[in-house]
Write a protein that holds these residues in place. Structure first.
Motif, PDB file in Angstrom:
ATOM      1  N   LEU A 124       4.786  -2.323   6.227  1.00 36.64           N
ATOM      2  CA  LEU A 124       4.359  -1.023   6.757  1.00 36.64           C
ATOM      3  C   LEU A 124       4.373  -1.004   8.276  1.00 36.64           C
ATOM      4  CD1 LEU A 124       3.261   1.694   5.560  1.00 36.64           C
ATOM      5  CD2 LEU A 124       0.967   0.796   6.014  1.00 36.64           C
ATOM      6  N   LEU A 136       9.695  -1.878   7.171  1.00 33.00           N
ATOM      7  CA  LEU A 136      10.012  -0.869   6.162  1.00 33.00           C
ATOM      8  C   LEU A 136      11.202  -0.023   6.586  1.00 33.00           C
ATOM      9  CD1 LEU A 136       9.338   0.635   3.547  1.00 33.00           C
ATOM     10  CD2 LEU A 136       7.636   1.955   4.818  1.00 33.00           C
ATOM     11  N   SER A 190       7.626  -6.321   2.770  1.00 37.84           N
ATOM     12  CA  SER A 190       6.749  -7.397   3.239  1.00 37.84           C
ATOM     13  C   SER A 190       7.213  -8.741   2.697  1.00 37.84           C
ATOM     14  CB  SER A 190       5.303  -7.121   2.795  1.00 37.84           C
ATOM     15  OG  SER A 190       4.806  -5.934   3.360  1.00 37.84           O
ATOM     16  N   VAL A 218       6.080   4.307  -2.766  1.00 36.06           N
ATOM     17  CA  VAL A 218       5.903   3.820  -1.391  1.00 36.06           C
ATOM     18  C   VAL A 218       5.267   2.438  -1.398  1.00 36.06           C
ATOM     19  CG1 VAL A 218       4.633   4.181   0.765  1.00 36.06           C
ATOM     20  CG2 VAL A 218       5.845   6.085  -0.313  1.00 36.06           C
ATOM     21  N   ALA A 267       2.860   6.316   8.252  1.00 33.63           N
ATOM     22  CA  ALA A 267       3.745   5.215   8.640  1.00 33.63           C
ATOM     23  C   ALA A 267       5.008   5.200   7.787  1.00 33.63           C
ATOM     24  CB  ALA A 267       3.009   3.880   8.520  1.00 33.63           C
ATOM     25  N   ALA A 268       4.870   5.527   6.508  1.00 28.12           N
ATOM     26  CA  ALA A 268       6.050   5.616   5.644  1.00 28.12           C
ATOM     27  C   ALA A 268       6.967   6.742   6.103  1.00 28.12           C
ATOM     28  CB  ALA A 268       5.621   5.835   4.193  1.00 28.12           C
ATOM     29  N   TRP A 289       0.832  -1.203   0.000  1.00 29.42           N
ATOM     30  CA  TRP A 289       0.000   0.000   0.000  1.00 29.42           C
ATOM     31  C   TRP A 289       0.871   1.259   0.000  1.00 29.42           C
ATOM     32  CZ3 TRP A 289      -5.331   0.353  -0.224  1.00 29.42           C
ATOM     33  CH2 TRP A 289      -6.047  -0.844  -0.060  1.00 29.42           C
ATOM     34  N   GLY A 290       0.438   2.258  -0.744  1.00 29.78           N
ATOM     35  CA  GLY A 290       1.061   3.573  -0.743  1.00 29.78           C
ATOM     36  C   GLY A 290      -0.015   4.637  -0.708  1.00 29.78           C
ATOM     37  N   VAL A 299       6.747  -0.953   0.352  1.00 30.29           N
ATOM     38  CA  VAL A 299       5.985  -1.735   1.330  1.00 30.29           C
ATOM     39  C   VAL A 299       5.835  -3.176   0.843  1.00 30.29           C
ATOM     40  CG1 VAL A 299       3.739  -1.987   2.455  1.00 30.29           C
ATOM     41  CG2 VAL A 299       4.790   0.275   2.255  1.00 30.29           C
ATOM     42  N   ILE A 349      -1.272   5.388   6.132  1.00 33.03           N
ATOM     43  CA  ILE A 349      -0.312   4.704   5.261  1.00 33.03           C
ATOM     44  C   ILE A 349       0.876   5.617   4.973  1.00 33.03           C
ATOM     45  CG2 ILE A 349       0.020   3.772   2.939  1.00 33.03           C
ATOM     46  CD1 ILE A 349      -2.924   2.760   3.143  1.00 33.03           C
TER      47      ILE A 349
END
Length: 375
Positions: A354, A124, A118, A110, A306-307, A49-50, A114, A303
């Motif tokens: 993530l 990450l 993963s 991103v 968190a990045a 996910w980004g 992720v 999302i």
């Protein structure tokens, strides 16, 4: 073990969330945000996910939600789907012909990071080379109706434990608000952000130079993005360091700013620079130049937030970053658990990828448009 990945499907979700408190900058006021969530699906079924955290209006940057949606759907996702790659840094090469459009690129970049972390079974932050287990967070406060309203907001954030407060400023809302906050909080790590609204007029430069009195950590982006010479001229007359934000979209921009001595601090935004790949490279170059950096924010949902936390774990991020708790902006976030700050400190996740679960039910409930691209 092979780490080759192949995206077979990609989806865009336009998600709308209300802000818990209206936010005003020098250009506009907002009460809710539309961001585009990017979902990349690997041939194995793994998902990355980004987030495309572009503004809705072309005031901060030329891109908007609509332009990002078009660019991602028409150019970026078709370039990625059906292609194999070993490292997330390679993904940007798949759309090398597309110029600009940094916000749109950032969401896909991103998502690739992720997905890759993963698949590798690593957090990450570790995939990026992060060394910190926790990140010091600061908060950004908008322009309020009155100085008393501003002081109320500052008090709320200081009470919550945040050690750094950034104030949005604009001509006519600069020296006196800063004076009031500094009078109440003489030891607070305080800086201001103009989002490029000032000019080199005598009136504006006089106000900016007057801010030297308040021992600010930095004055962020006083002039327009391309006015690097104006920033250099102002810096020669200031003790307070100038920080650049909108002016640095690429590594070439950073090289020019360093050569001109237009900055003493750099705000690195994942969205503004086109993703984690470019943001990490900017961090490395700033370290070489001896320029302290911090991670700025675009009111990201969980999302993107968190990045940002993962990026802020890199060693050169020596100043508090805009990675405050999700609850400061959103009553419900799209990740579980949300980003949490305790006394201004955010823990760097140790779970893979993530580091948070993505709440697909909440995303579905707040999605206003979606599209899928397949190989």
């Amino acid at each position: 073990m092979s780490t080759e990945l192949k995206v077979i499907a990609a989806r865009l979700h336009r998600v709308r969330l209300p802000l818990v408190h209206a936010f005003r900058t020098s250009s506009h006021r907002k009460t809710m945000l539309d961001h585009i969530l990017v979902e990349l699906v690997d041939a194995s079924g793994a998902v990355g996910w980004g987030e495309i955290a572009s503004p809705s209006h072309p005031y901060y940057a030329p891109e908007t939600v609509e332009t990002c949606w078009h660019t991602a759907e028409r150019y970026l996702l078709p370039a990625v789907t059906g292609q194999s790659w070993d490292r997330p840094e390679q993904v940007a090469q798949l759309w090398a012909k597309v110029r600009g459009n940094q916000f749109a690129k950032a969401g896909v970049d991103v998502a690739a990071w992720v997905l890759w972390s993963s698949a590798r079974g690593v957090p990450l932050a570790q995939a990026l080379g992060g060394t910190r287990s926790e990140v010091i967070a600061g908060v950004s406060l908008g322009i309020e109706p009155t100085i008393d309203d501003l002081l109320t907001e500052v008090r709320r954030q200081v009470t919550a434990g945040y050690p750094r407060v950034k104030l949005k400023i604009a001509p006519g809302w600069d020296v006196e608000p800063v004076r009031a906050v500094r009078a109440d909080y003489p030891d607070l790590d305080l800086h201001v952000d103009a989002n490029g609204i000032y000019t080199e007029s005598v009136e504006h430069v006089t106000a900016l130079r007057a801010l030297d009195e308040f021992e600010l950590t930095m004055i962020e982006q006083p002039f327009a993005p391309r006015d690097l010479l104006a920033h250099a001229r102002l810096q020669r007359h200031l003790v307070t360091p100038i920080c650049l934000d909108e002016s640095v979209e690429t590594l070439a921009d950073l090289e020019t700013a360093v050569a001109l001595d237009s900055l003493r601090v750099l705000n690195i935004k994942v969205s503004r620079m086109g993703g984690l790949t470019a943001a990490r490279a900017a961090h490395d170059r700033a370290q070489q130049a001896g320029i302290p950096v911090w991670c700025g924010g675009m009111h990201e949902f969980g999302i993107g937030r968190a990045a940002n936390v993962a990026l802020s774990s890199l060693p050169g991020f020596s100043l508090p970053s805009d990675v405050s708790a999700s609850e400061k902006y959103y009553a419900q976030d799209v990740i579980s658990p949300p980003v949490i700050a305790r006394q201004g400190v955010v823990q760097v996740p140790t779970a893979t990828g993530l580091g948070h679960d993505v709440d697909t039910d909440l995303i579905a409930a707040h999605t206003v448009a979606t599209v899928e691209v397949t190989a």
